[in-house]
Design a protein around this motif. Structure first.
Motif, PDB file in Angstrom:
ATOM      1  N   TRP A   1      93.009  79.123  24.979  1.00 23.61           N
ATOM      2  CA  TRP A   1      92.013  78.385  24.185  1.00 23.61           C
ATOM      3  C   TRP A   1      92.684  77.681  22.998  1.00 23.61           C
ATOM      4  N   GLU A   2      93.630  78.353  22.407  1.00 23.30           N
ATOM      5  CA  GLU A   2      94.364  77.748  21.283  1.00 23.30           C
ATOM      6  C   GLU A   2      95.225  76.573  21.760  1.00 23.30           C
ATOM      7  N   LEU A   3      95.815  76.722  22.942  1.00 23.25           N
ATOM      8  CA  LEU A   3      96.630  75.639  23.498  1.00 23.25           C
ATOM      9  C   LEU A   3      95.781  74.405  23.798  1.00 23.25           C
ATOM     10  N   ALA A   4      94.506  74.613  24.165  1.00 22.07           N
ATOM     11  CA  ALA A   4      93.596  73.488  24.384  1.00 22.07           C
ATOM     12  C   ALA A   4      93.468  72.668  23.105  1.00 22.07           C
ATOM     13  N   ASP A   5      93.314  73.366  21.972  1.00 20.83           N
ATOM     14  CA  ASP A   5      93.239  72.681  20.675  1.00 20.83           C
ATOM     15  C   ASP A   5      94.538  71.939  20.355  1.00 20.83           C
ATOM     16  N   THR A   6      95.667  72.565  20.685  1.00 19.18           N
ATOM     17  CA  THR A   6      96.972  71.948  20.396  1.00 19.18           C
ATOM     18  C   THR A   6      97.150  70.647  21.166  1.00 19.18           C
ATOM     19  N   PHE A   7      96.894  70.687  22.476  1.00 23.17           N
ATOM     20  CA  PHE A   7      97.066  69.477  23.295  1.00 23.17           C
ATOM     21  C   PHE A   7      96.034  68.405  22.925  1.00 23.17           C
ATOM     22  N   ASN A   8      94.833  68.854  22.541  1.00 20.89           N
ATOM     23  CA  ASN A   8      93.832  67.901  22.033  1.00 20.89           C
ATOM     24  C   ASN A   8      94.380  67.150  20.827  1.00 20.89           C
ATOM     25  N   GLY A   9      95.021  67.900  19.942  1.00 19.93           N
ATOM     26  CA  GLY A   9      95.576  67.295  18.736  1.00 19.93           C
ATOM     27  C   GLY A   9      96.733  66.367  19.051  1.00 19.93           C
ATOM     28  N   LEU A  10      97.587  66.775  20.004  1.00 20.18           N
ATOM     29  CA  LEU A  10      98.765  65.962  20.343  1.00 20.18           C
ATOM     30  C   LEU A  10      98.388  64.619  20.948  1.00 20.18           C
ATOM     31  N   MET A  11      97.299  64.584  21.720  1.00 16.01           N
ATOM     32  CA  MET A  11      96.925  63.318  22.361  1.00 16.01           C
ATOM     33  C   MET A  11      96.333  62.333  21.352  1.00 16.01           C
ATOM     34  N   VAL A  12      95.836  62.861  20.224  1.00 19.53           N
ATOM     35  CA  VAL A  12      95.244  62.001  19.198  1.00 19.53           C
ATOM     36  C   VAL A  12      96.304  61.120  18.532  1.00 19.53           C
ATOM     37  N   LEU A  13      97.478  61.680  18.288  1.00 15.37           N
ATOM     38  CA  LEU A  13      98.487  60.999  17.464  1.00 15.37           C
ATOM     39  C   LEU A  13      98.912  59.625  18.016  1.00 15.37           C
ATOM     40  N   PRO A  14      99.351  59.527  19.295  1.00  8.38           N
ATOM     41  CA  PRO A  14      99.727  58.195  19.788  1.00  8.38           C
ATOM     42  C   PRO A  14      98.547  57.225  19.830  1.00  8.38           C
ATOM     43  N   ASN A  15      97.335  57.761  20.073  1.00  8.59           N
ATOM     44  CA  ASN A  15      96.148  56.896  20.107  1.00  8.59           C
ATOM     45  C   ASN A  15      95.878  56.270  18.746  1.00  8.59           C
ATOM     46  N   LEU A  16      95.987  57.072  17.687  1.00  7.16           N
ATOM     47  CA  LEU A  16      95.722  56.549  16.343  1.00  7.16           C
ATOM     48  C   LEU A  16      96.779  55.546  15.904  1.00  7.16           C
ATOM     49  N   VAL A  17      98.032  55.799  16.265  1.00  7.99           N
ATOM     50  CA  VAL A  17      99.116  54.852  15.940  1.00  7.99           C
ATOM     51  C   VAL A  17      98.800  53.490  16.562  1.00  7.99           C
ATOM     52  N   ALA A  18      98.379  53.509  17.832  1.00  9.16           N
ATOM     53  CA  ALA A  18      98.052  52.258  18.526  1.00  9.16           C
ATOM     54  C   ALA A  18      96.811  51.600  17.937  1.00  9.16           C
ATOM     55  N   LEU A  19      95.808  52.396  17.570  1.00 11.24           N
ATOM     56  CA  LEU A  19      94.577  51.844  16.981  1.00 11.24           C
ATOM     57  C   LEU A  19      94.870  51.051  15.713  1.00 11.24           C
ATOM     58  N   ILE A  20      95.703  51.618  14.849  1.00 10.48           N
ATOM     59  CA  ILE A  20      96.065  50.920  13.607  1.00 10.48           C
ATOM     60  C   ILE A  20      96.898  49.675  13.927  1.00 10.48           C
ATOM     61  N   GLY A  21      97.838  49.822  14.852  1.00 10.73           N
ATOM     62  CA  GLY A  21      98.722  48.714  15.205  1.00 10.73           C
ATOM     63  C   GLY A  21      98.010  47.549  15.876  1.00 10.73           C
ATOM     64  N   LEU A  22      96.889  47.838  16.541  1.00  7.17           N
ATOM     65  CA  LEU A  22      96.173  46.799  17.294  1.00  7.17           C
ATOM     66  C   LEU A  22      94.898  46.339  16.584  1.00  7.17           C
ATOM     67  N   PHE A  23      94.833  46.528  15.278  1.00 13.03           N
ATOM     68  CA  PHE A  23      93.637  46.148  14.529  1.00 13.03           C
ATOM     69  C   PHE A  23      93.265  44.681  14.750  1.00 13.03           C
ATOM     70  N   LYS A  24      94.256  43.786  14.747  1.00 16.22           N
ATOM     71  CA  LYS A  24      93.968  42.348  14.868  1.00 16.22           C
ATOM     72  C   LYS A  24      93.288  42.016  16.194  1.00 16.22           C
ATOM     73  N   VAL A  25      93.645  42.753  17.246  1.00 15.03           N
ATOM     74  CA  VAL A  25      93.020  42.542  18.552  1.00 15.03           C
ATOM     75  C   VAL A  25      91.535  42.899  18.487  1.00 15.03           C
ATOM     76  N   VAL A  26      91.241  44.032  17.834  1.00 14.25           N
ATOM     77  CA  VAL A  26      89.850  44.477  17.677  1.00 14.25           C
ATOM     78  C   VAL A  26      89.069  43.490  16.812  1.00 14.25           C
ATOM     79  N   ALA A  27      89.655  43.089  15.691  1.00 15.94           N
ATOM     80  CA  ALA A  27      88.978  42.166  14.772  1.00 15.94           C
ATOM     81  C   ALA A  27      88.656  40.845  15.463  1.00 15.94           C
ATOM     82  N   LYS A  28      89.591  40.370  16.290  1.00 17.52           N
ATOM     83  CA  LYS A  28      89.366  39.118  17.014  1.00 17.52           C
ATOM     84  C   LYS A  28      88.199  39.258  17.996  1.00 17.52           C
TER      85      LYS A  28
END
Length: 451
Positions: A410-437
């Motif tokens: 159960w704890e590992l589920a939380d860990t992997f949940n957290g790990l998948m967030v990090l690359p997604n957030l990096v891309a979200l910030i990096g692709l702001f102009k695409v979203v704004a457009k």
């Protein structure tokens, strides 16, 4: 230090500090940069979502599913055990004020979820069988330009949701049915596994058909039950709402000292449980939004706003109000047991079975949604040849999860949940102009139509 303690410590830092700031920070960034888009386009979002509501929409196929079916699939994953147990845990640990911080996290999360849905649409593609697919792995690779991060994300989400996450969901169903009806855990697991297999094998068409019917019905059932309790406890409703807002800044005053929570605890548990429930920024729901058949990416972005609103401000909020109005908060009970206690006060002997049935719908719909999200990433990594082994493994994990409750898993589920967030957030910030457009093009299109 044993492995369990180590993973718990990592999760404590990851979820209570790092991810709270990153997820909320991303939501705040998008909210201000897009000029409070979740407020400006809120009416348009609901009109788009429910203007042509149909529980028997056109069957989804190689070109994707309808916008509403995509919304239903996203909500199926978002509305899960967190809406029943997560709200209760937040209140038990942080007091009623934790719900205020849940509201705040969801408000900013609506902007994040909109961005994810838009990027899912912009970078969607076709698999080797010609079927529409998409999700963060595709916009991390093709938009952000990092195949390595995309692969890391795909592996993390398959483990976090497809395998371990679905064990957690089936275990929740099995526990609830064993408590309410005395059904053996293994029997519940096998039933969930076989039903899951039937839906998974049917592909996108069957998944869309199931979620478009299940989500409105399960949400409706839960809200009617909850509203019935609130009507009978109407005199406690205003004090309950007051306690949410007072408790956000003075937890002791809100509970009379029953819970020795601090403002920091109210914030921490409210925001963490809220984000965990609505999944905004976690990179899960863009897989559903990516396959929607829409004219412009921002049209599906509007569905991202609606999904978070329904998850937190409607369903999760109902759990919170029922707990606070029935007066079951005692400083000792937490999680699903606190929710069951509240519904038992409100419904008598029928309360426990009612929560068990709702949990079945909520958790099983999450299994379907999470399977689908994992499937998109299996196709990303291995192509369609990886689907049958993946389906067999998911069914196996569903059955195993019903019978097995190991804290480390159960704890590992939380860990992997957290790990998948990090690359997604990096891309979200990096692709702001695409979203704004995409948002700008949608709004310009609306102005042209108005003239």
């Amino acid at each position: 230090m044993d492995l369990l303690s180590l993973v718990q410590d990592i999760n404590g830092i990851l979820w209570n500090y790092v991810l709270i700031f990153l997820l909320c920070g991303t939501g705040i960034y998008y909210t201000f940069r897009l000029r409070f888009v979740q407020v400006r386009l809120f009416g348009a979002a609901f009109k788009k979502a429910f203007g042509g509501l149909n529980l028997f929409g056109e069957r989804a196929g190689s070109d994707g599913m309808s916008s509403f079916q995509s919304l239903a699939t996203a909500i199926a994953a978002q509305v899960g055990t967190g809406n029943l147990a997560g709200a209760a845990t937040a209140i038990a640990m942080g007091g009623p004020g934790a719900i205020f911080w849940m509201y705040l996290a969801a408000f900013f999360g609506m902007a994040t979820n909109m961005a994810e849905a838009i990027l899912g649409q912009v970078y969607k593609t076709r698999d080797d069988h010609g079927q529409i697919t998409g999700g963060p792995a595709y916009y991390i690779r093709d938009g952000f330009g990092s195949p390595a991060l995309a692969t890391f994300f795909s592996v993390a989400i398959i483990v976090a949701l497809g395998f371990i996450g679905n064990m957690v969901q089936s275990n929740s169903i099995a526990d609830a049915f064993h408590t309410a009806f005395g059904v053996p855990h293994l029997g519940v697991g096998i039933a969930c596994g076989l039903l899951g297999a039937f839906i998974f094998i049917g592909g996108i068409g069957r998944i869309a058909s199931v979620t478009e019917k299940m989500v409105p019905l399960m949400a409706g059932l839960y809200l009617v039950g909850g509203l019935g309790i609130l009507v009978f406890h109407a005199g406690s409703l205003i004090p309950a709402i007051k306690s949410i807002f007072i408790g956000a800044f003075d937890p002791v005053a809100a509970t009379g000292g029953i819970i020795g929570a601090t403002v920091k605890q109210a914030m921490r548990y409210g925001i963490a449980r809220g984000l965990f429930s609505n999944e905004a920024g976690m990179g899960s729901t863009p897989h559903a939004h990516a396959v929607a058949k829409v004219r412009m990416p921002a049209e599906q972005g509007l569905m991202g706003i609606v999904a978070v609103f329904i998850d937190t401000f409607v369903v999760l909020n109902m759990t919170a109000l029922v707990i606070l109005c029935t007066g079951v908060l005692d400083g000792k009970t937490t999680g699903i047991a606190l929710t069951q206690a509240a519904f038992t006060v409100g419904m008598g002997a029928f309360g426990n079975p009612f929560v068990a049935v709702c949990l079945l719908f909520f958790a099983f719909s999450t299994i379907v949604g999470w399977y689908f999200f994992g499937e998109a990433n299996v196709k990303y990594l291995f192509g369609t040849k990886g689907l049958m082994p993946y389906r067999i493994l998911v069914v196996g994990f569903i059955i195993l999860g019903a019978t097995l409750k190991v804290d480390l898993v159960w704890e590992l589920a939380d860990t992997f949940n957290g790990l998948m967030v990090l690359p997604n957030l990096v891309a979200l910030i990096g692709l702001f102009k695409v979203v704004a457009k995409a948002v700008s093009e949608y709004e310009e299109d609306g102005k042209l139509k108005a003239h």
